[in-house]
Design an enzyme around this catalytic site. Structure first.
Site, PDB file in Angstrom:
ATOM      1  CE  LYS A 231     -12.597  33.755  -7.595  1.00 48.16           C
ATOM      2  NZ  LYS A 231     -14.009  34.023  -7.709  1.00 48.16           N
ATOM      3  NE  ARG A 270     -15.316  37.152  -1.847  1.00 44.42           N
ATOM      4  CZ  ARG A 270     -14.343  36.248  -1.891  1.00 44.42           C
ATOM      5  NH1 ARG A 270     -13.558  36.165  -2.949  1.00 44.42           N
ATOM      6  NH2 ARG A 270     -14.164  35.426  -0.876  1.00 44.42           N
TER       7      ARG A 270
HETATM    8  N1  PMM Z   1     -14.980  33.360  -4.878  1.00 42.90           N
HETATM    9  C1  PMM Z   1     -14.435  32.754  -3.823  1.00 42.90           C
HETATM   10  C2  PMM Z   1     -15.020  32.844  -2.558  1.00 42.90           C
HETATM   11  N2  PMM Z   1     -16.151  33.557  -2.375  1.00 42.90           N
HETATM   12  N3  PMM Z   1     -17.839  34.925  -3.261  1.00 42.90           N
HETATM   13  C3  PMM Z   1     -18.411  35.516  -4.298  1.00 42.90           C
HETATM   14  N4  PMM Z   1     -19.544  36.235  -4.138  1.00 42.90           N
HETATM   15  N5  PMM Z   1     -17.898  35.443  -5.555  1.00 42.90           N
HETATM   16  C4  PMM Z   1     -16.764  34.731  -5.816  1.00 42.90           C
HETATM   17  O1  PMM Z   1     -16.349  34.656  -6.977  1.00 42.90           O
HETATM   18  C5  PMM Z   1     -16.127  34.078  -4.718  1.00 42.90           C
HETATM   19  C6  PMM Z   1     -16.712  34.194  -3.441  1.00 42.90           C
HETATM   20  C7  PMM Z   1     -13.181  31.942  -4.013  1.00 42.90           C
HETATM   21  O2  PMM Z   1     -12.087  32.757  -4.091  1.00 42.90           O
HETATM   22  P1  PMM Z   1     -11.096  32.999  -2.848  1.00 42.90           P
HETATM   23  O3  PMM Z   1     -10.737  31.638  -2.334  1.00 42.90           O
HETATM   24  O4  PMM Z   1      -9.959  33.717  -3.467  1.00 42.90           O
HETATM   25  O5  PMM Z   1     -11.805  33.812  -1.839  1.00 42.90           O
END
Ligand code: PMM
Length: 311
Positions: A231, A270
């Site tokens: 991030k 994640r």
């Molecule tokens: N961040 C992203 C996408 N999905 N889901 C959850 N539960 N928590 C998050 O912080 C989150 C998510 C955006 O990040 P990415 O584009 O790197 O996937």
């Protein structure tokens, strides 16, 4: 002792939310099925590539594969549910057949329901406070494990909504309000996973404050998901001459966050780089004395399928 189900030749997965081990922090691998994955060969080839990547993540130690069809990065465009489903459903179906535990990263109730029907196990909804009544009804009706992530506004507007006096206290209070709505609709509390929503209406330092407040989130008794991978706040931390470190070079910092999240009792991290995330979590757990036998389904790295012994 529990043994993950065997699914033929490929990597093994836990097969259901209930079968996920509880004695350690889990690794959720991020599988984006966005147009970049379709850049050559069209949609079908894109699906095949995404399925292969999902299987690879399982082999690298992903306990859960998080399948998403829309980018939720700040400023990104919104996607129609029909197109979202066209992108992700074949991938969900194939990986579910391979025994993967799958979350579906969507805020559209119709997509969430179609994904559950196709074999997904968890709804990962990044809509936060704009969570729709239909989504609440859906997850309650299906008793679907639900990631309740904190957000304000939409990816287009959230950066302007990051004003807090006490970021952890306010995020927790807002999540607790939504949790009340979900439980009120009949969703079992143990099916609700809390997520502070790093980067969603949070500025750099606020993300660190939220990570520092992990004990306050786990003290709610809910499972807590930490999603820091690559991030922007990590890019800012590592900036050189005023230039943020590019996303692809943030995995070491991500791994450090994953290790500390594991030490802090997060239910799952994640991550994009599953191998690094699984290694970081394993090292943290070894340090803390957690049984190595619970590490991963099928112990893919050694190739020897073993049972898991959740604590
Ligand atoms: N961040 C992203 C996408 N999905 N889901 C959850 N539960 N928590 C998050 O912080 C989150 C998510 C955006 O990040 P990415 O584009 O790197 O996937």
């Amino acid at each position: 002792m529990r043994t993950p189900p065997r699914t033929g030749q490929g990597p093994t997965g836990w097969g259901s939310f209930e079968a996920l081990p509880t004695g350690r922090t889990l690794v959720m691998g991020i599988l984006n099925v966005t147009p970049d994955s379709f850049s050559d060969g069209g949609l079908h080839a894109g699906h095949d590539a995404a399925i292969d990547r999902g299987l690879q993540m399982m082999a690298e130690g992903a306990d859960i594969v998080d399948v998403g069809g829309e980018s939720t990065r700040p400023g990104s465009e919104r996607l129609e549910p029909a197109e979202e489903q066209r992108r992700i459903l074949p991938v969900v179906e194939a990986l579910a057949t391979a025994g993967a535990v799958l979350s579906v990263d969507t805020y559209h109730p119709a997509t969430a329901e179609a994904a559950l029907d196709a074999g997904a196990h968890i709804v990962n909804d990044v809509s936060g406070l704009s969570v729709s009544p239909e989504m609440i009804d859906l997850v309650a009706r299906r008793q679907a494990p639900y990631v309740l992530m904190h957000a304000r506004g939409t990816p287009a507007t959230m950066d302007a909504l990051a004003d807090y006096d006490d970021v952890a206290g306010e995020v927790l209070a807002e999540l607790e309000g939504l949790r009340g709505r979900l439980v009120g609709a009949g969703l079992a509390p143990e099916r609700i996973v809390l997520d502070p929503g790093l980067g969603f209406a949070k500025r750099g330092a606020q993300n660190w404050e939220l990570l520092r407040a992990l004990p306050r989130f786990t003290a709610t008794g809910h499972r807590v998901l930490v999603a820091a991978s690559r991030k922007r706040f990590l890019g800012t931390l590592l900036e050189e001459d005023g230039t943020p470190r590019p996303a692809g070079q943030r995995d070491a910092a991500t791994a450090a966050v994953s290790a500390l999240a594991a030490q802090g009792g997060a239910w799952a991290v994640r991550v994009h780089d599953v191998r690094a995330g699984a290694d970081a979590v394993a090292a943290a757990h070894a340090w803390c004395g957690v049984e190595p036998a619970v590490l991963r389904p099928g112990q893919a790295r050694t190739g020897a399928p073993t049972g898991a012994v959740p604590r």
